[in-house]
Scaffold this active site. Sequence first.
Site, PDB file in Angstrom:
ATOM      1  N   HIS A 115      51.686 -12.853 -39.770  1.00  0.00           N
ATOM      2  CA  HIS A 115      50.818 -11.772 -38.871  1.00  0.00           C
ATOM      3  C   HIS A 115      51.759 -11.247 -37.839  1.00  0.00           C
ATOM      4  CE1 HIS A 115      46.959 -13.982 -39.804  1.00  0.00           C
ATOM      5  NE2 HIS A 115      47.162 -13.492 -40.781  1.00  0.00           N
ATOM      6  N   CYS A 141      58.677   7.127 -30.926  1.00  0.00           N
ATOM      7  CA  CYS A 141      59.965   6.670 -31.705  1.00  0.00           C
ATOM      8  C   CYS A 141      60.900   7.653 -31.566  1.00  0.00           C
ATOM      9  CB  CYS A 141      59.493   6.501 -33.169  1.00  0.00           C
ATOM     10  SG  CYS A 141      60.623   6.284 -34.488  1.00  0.00           S
ATOM     11  N   THR A 182      44.270 -24.284 -37.817  1.00  0.00           N
ATOM     12  CA  THR A 182      43.638 -23.164 -38.452  1.00  0.00           C
ATOM     13  C   THR A 182      42.267 -23.409 -38.959  1.00  0.00           C
ATOM     14  OG1 THR A 182      44.078 -21.094 -39.771  1.00  0.00           O
ATOM     15  CG2 THR A 182      44.570 -23.383 -40.656  1.00  0.00           C
ATOM     16  N   ASN A 207      43.701 -30.946 -37.403  1.00  0.00           N
ATOM     17  CA  ASN A 207      42.435 -29.884 -36.649  1.00  0.00           C
ATOM     18  C   ASN A 207      41.835 -30.974 -35.678  1.00  0.00           C
ATOM     19  OD1 ASN A 207      40.756 -28.000 -35.898  1.00  0.00           O
ATOM     20  ND2 ASN A 207      41.587 -26.692 -37.521  1.00  0.00           N
ATOM     21  N   ALA A 225      46.806 -31.669 -32.190  1.00  0.00           N
ATOM     22  CA  ALA A 225      47.941 -31.597 -33.077  1.00  0.00           C
ATOM     23  C   ALA A 225      49.366 -31.613 -32.027  1.00  0.00           C
ATOM     24  CB  ALA A 225      48.395 -30.136 -33.550  1.00  0.00           C
TER      25      ALA A 225
HETATM   26  N1  APR Z   1      44.898 -29.359 -32.469  1.00  0.00           N
HETATM   27  C1  APR Z   1      44.534 -29.135 -33.588  1.00  0.00           C
HETATM   28  N2  APR Z   1      43.683 -28.036 -33.812  1.00  0.00           N
HETATM   29  C2  APR Z   1      43.391 -27.168 -32.806  1.00  0.00           C
HETATM   30  C3  APR Z   1      43.556 -27.590 -31.305  1.00  0.00           C
HETATM   31  C4  APR Z   1      44.745 -28.502 -31.138  1.00  0.00           C
HETATM   32  N3  APR Z   1      45.029 -28.909 -30.172  1.00  0.00           N
HETATM   33  N4  APR Z   1      43.011 -26.675 -30.859  1.00  0.00           N
HETATM   34  C5  APR Z   1      42.145 -25.747 -31.465  1.00  0.00           C
HETATM   35  N5  APR Z   1      42.503 -26.365 -32.867  1.00  0.00           N
HETATM   36  C6  APR Z   1      41.613 -25.528 -33.892  1.00  0.00           C
HETATM   37  C7  APR Z   1      40.270 -25.159 -33.741  1.00  0.00           C
HETATM   38  O1  APR Z   1      39.506 -26.547 -34.239  1.00  0.00           O
HETATM   39  C8  APR Z   1      40.301 -24.351 -34.939  1.00  0.00           C
HETATM   40  O2  APR Z   1      40.017 -24.740 -36.222  1.00  0.00           O
HETATM   41  O3  APR Z   1      42.522 -24.649 -34.098  1.00  0.00           O
HETATM   42  C9  APR Z   1      41.711 -23.576 -34.980  1.00  0.00           C
HETATM   43  C10 APR Z   1      41.929 -22.292 -34.440  1.00  0.00           C
HETATM   44  O4  APR Z   1      41.342 -21.410 -35.115  1.00  0.00           O
HETATM   45  P1  APR Z   1      41.174 -19.825 -34.944  1.00  0.00           P
HETATM   46  O5  APR Z   1      41.205 -19.727 -33.432  1.00  0.00           O
HETATM   47  O6  APR Z   1      40.433 -19.143 -35.870  1.00  0.00           O
HETATM   48  O7  APR Z   1      42.678 -19.554 -35.320  1.00  0.00           O
HETATM   49  P2  APR Z   1      43.471 -19.052 -36.497  1.00  0.00           P
HETATM   50  O8  APR Z   1      42.983 -19.872 -37.512  1.00  0.00           O
HETATM   51  O9  APR Z   1      44.908 -19.114 -36.353  1.00  0.00           O
HETATM   52  O10 APR Z   1      43.154 -17.545 -36.844  1.00  0.00           O
HETATM   53  C11 APR Z   1      43.686 -16.836 -37.939  1.00  0.00           C
HETATM   54  O11 APR Z   1      42.560 -14.979 -37.245  1.00  0.00           O
HETATM   55  O12 APR Z   1      41.928 -13.548 -35.399  1.00  0.00           O
HETATM   56  C12 APR Z   1      42.934 -13.724 -36.442  1.00  0.00           C
HETATM   57  O13 APR Z   1      45.225 -12.744 -36.674  1.00  0.00           O
HETATM   58  C13 APR Z   1      44.563 -13.746 -35.841  1.00  0.00           C
HETATM   59  O14 APR Z   1      46.215 -15.409 -36.762  1.00  0.00           O
HETATM   60  C14 APR Z   1      44.742 -15.257 -36.452  1.00  0.00           C
HETATM   61  C15 APR Z   1      43.827 -15.457 -37.537  1.00  0.00           C
END
Ligand code: APR
Length: 237
Positions: A115, A141, A182, A207, A225
């Site tokens: 991303h 630019c 994620t 997670n 994590a």
């Molecule tokens: N350890 C492990 N997991 C964690 C922790 C932690 N300390 N803190 C939060 N999480 C988990 C949450 O439970 C959730 O499942 O991280 C995840 C975060 O999810 P999102 O906020 O949806 O982030 P992500 O999955 O990276 O989103 C993907 O969506 O908005 C777009 O481009 C943006 O890259 C992003 C993409």
Amino acid sequence: MKIDDEVLKKIKSAKTAFALTGAGSSAPSGIPTFRGSNGFWTDKTPFDVEEFNKNPQKVWEWHCEIREMIKKKAPNPSHFALANMQTVFRNFVVVTQNIDNLHQKAGSNRVIELHGNIYRNKCNDCGKIFGEINSKKIPECDKCGGLIRPDVVWFGEPLPYDALIKARAYAESSELCFVVGTSGVVQPAASIPLISKEKGAFVIEINREKTVLSEYVDYSIFGDAAVILPELYERLL
Ligand code: APR
């Protein structure tokens, strides 16, 4: 951290591995996630092309704010543990959805950014790449006069082709896949662990809570994590 002996054995026997990371791997650094219990950035956040076309200056300013917030954050133990994994596996790559550059800061030298990166910019017209630009006013630019925007992927935009191809290649060839922090709801990034599984890899989710991927992975370790990954690394030595 509790982990089945069988699973530990599987991890130890793997030669090639990769991690798909999301906002949860940076959350312990103090960078808010998008979703989940303390999700911060709502869908109203100007992370899309329409918003940029409507009000480029506002979207530019908002991304500068994010960059300045991220700049104050440091890598956390989960980033360092993934950087250390480079010494445990013959081939180890981090495929990240994050734009905060923290994997690189922690020492991961093979990072595929699906991303983009908040410290990189590009011309909205000719695509010329620029580094970090400290400017209140949205810059133009020097090659074509187009507006310069952050080199990050907004909703509705395609992912950088080379990053996606490389990520798929690692997914298809690695014996092991860690899915770290994620929610697994944003495509095509979220399908990468599934491609890996289809090709026979052992997929481990790390997670805080169950996600849409939990039913597909081979093993889940629930918790922080930043605690799990360093402990896991120690167990691999
Ligand atoms: N350890 C492990 N997991 C964690 C922790 C932690 N300390 N803190 C939060 N999480 C988990 C949450 O439970 C959730 O499942 O991280 C995840 C975060 O999810 P999102 O906020 O949806 O982030 P992500 O999955 O990276 O989103 C993907 O969506 O908005 C777009 O481009 C943006 O890259 C992003 C993409």
